[in-house]
Design a protein around this motif. Structure first.
Motif, PDB file in Angstrom:
ATOM      1  N   ALA A 110       1.699   0.817  -3.897  1.00 33.39           N
ATOM      2  CA  ALA A 110       2.726   0.179  -4.714  1.00 33.39           C
ATOM      3  C   ALA A 110       2.160  -0.958  -5.559  1.00 33.39           C
ATOM      4  O   ALA A 110       2.647  -1.223  -6.657  1.00 33.39           O
ATOM      5  N   ALA A 111       1.144  -1.650  -5.058  1.00 27.36           N
ATOM      6  CA  ALA A 111       0.535  -2.767  -5.791  1.00 27.36           C
ATOM      7  C   ALA A 111      -0.813  -2.333  -6.355  1.00 27.36           C
ATOM      8  O   ALA A 111      -1.639  -1.735  -5.642  1.00 27.36           O
ATOM      9  N   ALA A 112      -1.047  -2.672  -7.604  1.00 23.95           N
ATOM     10  CA  ALA A 112      -2.250  -2.189  -8.299  1.00 23.95           C
ATOM     11  C   ALA A 112      -3.534  -2.756  -7.717  1.00 23.95           C
ATOM     12  O   ALA A 112      -4.594  -2.136  -7.831  1.00 23.95           O
ATOM     13  N   TRP A 113      -3.464  -3.927  -7.063  1.00 18.85           N
ATOM     14  CA  TRP A 113      -4.683  -4.593  -6.616  1.00 18.85           C
ATOM     15  C   TRP A 113      -5.217  -4.055  -5.286  1.00 18.85           C
ATOM     16  O   TRP A 113      -6.343  -4.378  -4.894  1.00 18.85           O
ATOM     17  N   VAL A 114      -4.445  -3.243  -4.605  1.00 18.93           N
ATOM     18  CA  VAL A 114      -4.882  -2.756  -3.287  1.00 18.93           C
ATOM     19  C   VAL A 114      -5.974  -1.706  -3.448  1.00 18.93           C
ATOM     20  O   VAL A 114      -5.855  -0.785  -4.256  1.00 18.93           O
ATOM     21  N   ARG A 115      -7.024  -1.848  -2.658  1.00 20.06           N
ATOM     22  CA  ARG A 115      -8.150  -0.922  -2.671  1.00 20.06           C
ATOM     23  C   ARG A 115      -8.395  -0.390  -1.263  1.00 20.06           C
ATOM     24  O   ARG A 115      -8.038  -1.044  -0.276  1.00 20.06           O
TER      25      ARG A 115
ATOM     26  N   LEU B 232     -10.413  17.148  -7.847  1.00 16.96           N
ATOM     27  CA  LEU B 232      -9.882  17.998  -8.902  1.00 16.96           C
ATOM     28  C   LEU B 232      -8.969  17.224  -9.852  1.00 16.96           C
ATOM     29  O   LEU B 232      -8.740  17.644 -10.987  1.00 16.96           O
ATOM     30  N   ILE B 233      -8.429  16.102  -9.351  1.00 17.69           N
ATOM     31  CA  ILE B 233      -7.599  15.238 -10.175  1.00 17.69           C
ATOM     32  C   ILE B 233      -7.996  13.789  -9.931  1.00 17.69           C
ATOM     33  O   ILE B 233      -8.724  13.487  -8.973  1.00 17.69           O
ATOM     34  N   GLU B 234      -7.501  12.894 -10.784  1.00 18.51           N
ATOM     35  CA  GLU B 234      -7.673  11.467 -10.578  1.00 18.51           C
ATOM     36  C   GLU B 234      -6.348  10.774 -10.864  1.00 18.51           C
ATOM     37  O   GLU B 234      -5.450  11.364 -11.478  1.00 18.51           O
ATOM     38  N   ALA B 235      -6.232   9.544 -10.394  1.00 17.19           N
ATOM     39  CA  ALA B 235      -5.002   8.772 -10.572  1.00 17.19           C
ATOM     40  C   ALA B 235      -5.267   7.580 -11.463  1.00 17.19           C
ATOM     41  O   ALA B 235      -6.302   6.904 -11.330  1.00 17.19           O
ATOM     42  N   LYS B 236      -4.343   7.313 -12.363  1.00 16.56           N
ATOM     43  CA  LYS B 236      -4.433   6.147 -13.235  1.00 16.56           C
ATOM     44  C   LYS B 236      -3.077   5.468 -13.296  1.00 16.56           C
ATOM     45  O   LYS B 236      -2.043   6.124 -13.399  1.00 16.56           O
ATOM     46  N   ARG B 237      -3.093   4.143 -13.232  1.00 17.54           N
ATOM     47  CA  ARG B 237      -1.856   3.367 -13.268  1.00 17.54           C
ATOM     48  C   ARG B 237      -1.509   3.024 -14.708  1.00 17.54           C
ATOM     49  O   ARG B 237      -2.369   2.602 -15.489  1.00 17.54           O
ATOM     50  N   ALA B 238      -0.226   3.205 -15.070  1.00 18.16           N
ATOM     51  CA  ALA B 238       0.248   2.884 -16.412  1.00 18.16           C
ATOM     52  C   ALA B 238       1.585   2.165 -16.288  1.00 18.16           C
ATOM     53  O   ALA B 238       2.091   1.922 -15.182  1.00 18.16           O
ATOM     54  N   GLU B 239       2.193   1.850 -17.418  1.00 19.19           N
ATOM     55  CA  GLU B 239       3.429   1.064 -17.400  1.00 19.19           C
ATOM     56  C   GLU B 239       4.545   1.777 -16.648  1.00 19.19           C
ATOM     57  O   GLU B 239       5.329   1.149 -15.941  1.00 19.19           O
ATOM     58  N   ARG B 240       4.645   3.088 -16.747  1.00 18.17           N
ATOM     59  CA  ARG B 240       5.714   3.842 -16.100  1.00 18.17           C
ATOM     60  C   ARG B 240       5.381   4.215 -14.657  1.00 18.17           C
ATOM     61  O   ARG B 240       6.193   4.826 -13.963  1.00 18.17           O
TER      62      ARG B 240
ATOM     63  N   TYR C 166       0.807  -1.224   0.000  1.00 21.39           N
ATOM     64  CA  TYR C 166       0.000   0.000   0.000  1.00 21.39           C
ATOM     65  C   TYR C 166       0.838   1.272   0.000  1.00 21.39           C
ATOM     66  O   TYR C 166       0.282   2.372  -0.009  1.00 21.39           O
ATOM     67  N   CYS C 167       2.166   1.154   0.001  1.00 18.38           N
ATOM     68  CA  CYS C 167       3.013   2.331   0.217  1.00 18.38           C
ATOM     69  C   CYS C 167       2.838   3.359  -0.895  1.00 18.38           C
ATOM     70  O   CYS C 167       3.007   3.046  -2.082  1.00 18.38           O
ATOM     71  N   GLU C 168       2.526   4.585  -0.500  1.00 19.56           N
ATOM     72  CA  GLU C 168       2.305   5.665  -1.466  1.00 19.56           C
ATOM     73  C   GLU C 168       3.615   6.230  -2.003  1.00 19.56           C
ATOM     74  O   GLU C 168       3.605   7.011  -2.960  1.00 19.56           O
ATOM     75  N   CYS C 169       4.756   5.836  -1.387  1.00 11.06           N
ATOM     76  CA  CYS C 169       6.056   6.235  -1.928  1.00 11.06           C
ATOM     77  C   CYS C 169       6.503   5.311  -3.057  1.00 11.06           C
ATOM     78  O   CYS C 169       7.547   5.551  -3.667  1.00 11.06           O
ATOM     79  N   GLY C 170       5.741   4.246  -3.310  1.00  6.85           N
ATOM     80  CA  GLY C 170       6.083   3.320  -4.372  1.00  6.85           C
ATOM     81  C   GLY C 170       6.840   2.105  -3.855  1.00  6.85           C
ATOM     82  O   GLY C 170       7.078   1.960  -2.654  1.00  6.85           O
ATOM     83  N   PRO C 171       7.230   1.206  -4.749  1.00  9.77           N
ATOM     84  CA  PRO C 171       7.944  -0.011  -4.346  1.00  9.77           C
ATOM     85  C   PRO C 171       9.296   0.306  -3.710  1.00  9.77           C
ATOM     86  O   PRO C 171       9.971   1.278  -4.074  1.00  9.77           O
ATOM     87  N   THR C 172       9.705  -0.523  -2.755  1.00  8.11           N
ATOM     88  CA  THR C 172      11.011  -0.389  -2.130  1.00  8.11           C
ATOM     89  C   THR C 172      12.098  -0.803  -3.120  1.00  8.11           C
ATOM     90  O   THR C 172      12.035  -1.885  -3.702  1.00  8.11           O
TER      91      THR C 172
END
Length: 312
Positions: free
Chosen positions: A212-217, A296-304, A35-41
């Motif tokens: 960090a993981a796309a499946w976490v809600r 005001l914004i939304e987040a979308k996961r992509a390859e990068r 769930y880390c919002e800083c991204g993968p370790t």
């Protein structure tokens, strides 16, 4: 002066107006939480050392705090696990001895609390917020993806030992990942651990920006309320939204507007925005959180990675 190790002050959902201190390089940690919002370790480690010069951190603190800013906390947190830094105790002591008006908080995953040296280093803090997401080993490993040497049993032992020596406040964070640690059986194990650890409060948290993981809600309010009802050995808070920006001297509307303008021009990752604005990643993250909460914004996961874009 420009600061390399301080960021903010930022609006914190738990700590109000918080000046952050970042003691390790991005993303150096003993966990790789889903769930880390800083991204993968990128540096999964249990090696404690002086990751950044202690003297430089202290010099920045003296420079900034000498201006008497309005703060609720000086918070050791940032891009990884702060207790990996061997100078953390000295840094806390400088704040408490030279700027006693300020409360010091440490946000930690708790994995180093079994180490007596780490427990001693944190004794002068006012508040420590460690994390306990699971008691069952398979669930602990699925959520925290820790260094192979770590286990929930030793984590809990460290928390119990720390409570015995620490006179400040302990707010035990439990981060709820739906479908993993939210069933009654695991929550009751966590509740039993809370009874042993004796924190001042338990804070139920869940996702508010992509992890960090796309499946976490995120967990819904009904689930969080039910979990709170099962933990009875300490008061339970469900972590809410950000403090209003109007209450924060350091909230710069132009910074939020700049970020909004950038993502209106083209979708950007958090790192893109940090480079474009010159702000610390954690500070950018707080403005993103504000913009997300206000739709005001939304987040979308992509390859990068995770991209933020305007909803209008």
């Amino acid at each position: 002066m420009p600061y390399r190790h301080l960021f903010g002050p930022v609006p914190s959902r738990r700590l109000g107006i918080s000046l952050g201190i970042d003691l390790v390089p991005l993303k150096t940690c003993s966990y790789n939480c889903v769930y880390c919002e800083c991204g993968p370790t990128t540096a999964l480690t249990t090696e404690r050392k002086e990751y950044v010069p202690t003297g430089d951190v202290i010099a920045e603190l003296r420079s900034y705090l000498s201006t008497s800013p309005r703060l609720d906390y000086v918070t050791l947190a940032g891009s990884g696990e702060p207790t990996l830094h061997t100078g953390i105790g000295e840094i806390i002591q400088v704040v408490k001895s030279e700027f006693p008006a300020y409360r010091v908080a440490v946000l930690t995953n708790g994995s180093f609390l079994p180490d007596p040296a780490v427990r001693r280093a944190l004794l002068d803090a006012d508040l420590v917020v460690p994390t306990l997401n699971a008691v069952s080993d398979p669930i602990f490993r699925k959520i925290c993806r820790p260094h192979r040497s770590l286990s929930p049993e030793t984590l809990i032992d460290g928390l119990i030992a720390f409570r015995k020596s620490f006179s400040g406040e302990i707010w035990l964070e439990v981060f709820i990942v739906p479908g993993v640690n939210d069933d009654d059986a695991e929550v009751r194990k966590i509740a039993d651990a809370v009874r042993e650890i004796r924190p001042d409060r338990v804070q139920l948290n869940t996702l508010d920006r992509p992890g960090a993981a796309a499946w976490v809600r995120p967990a819904d309010h009904r689930t969080l309320d039910h979990i709170a009802s099962l933990i009875t050995a300490a008061p339970v808070d469900i972590v809410g939204g950000l403090v209003s920006r109007h209450e924060i001297d350091s909230f710069h509307p132009e910074s939020a507007d700049t970020i909004l303008a950038l993502v209106r021009r083209r979708p950007c990752t958090l790192d893109d925005l940090a480079r474009a604005t010159g702000m610390h990643r954690n500070e950018v993250g707080k403005y993103l959180q504000y913009l997300l909460e206000n739709h005001l914004i939304e987040a979308k996961r992509a390859e990068r990675g995770i991209f933020f874009l305007s909803v209008s």
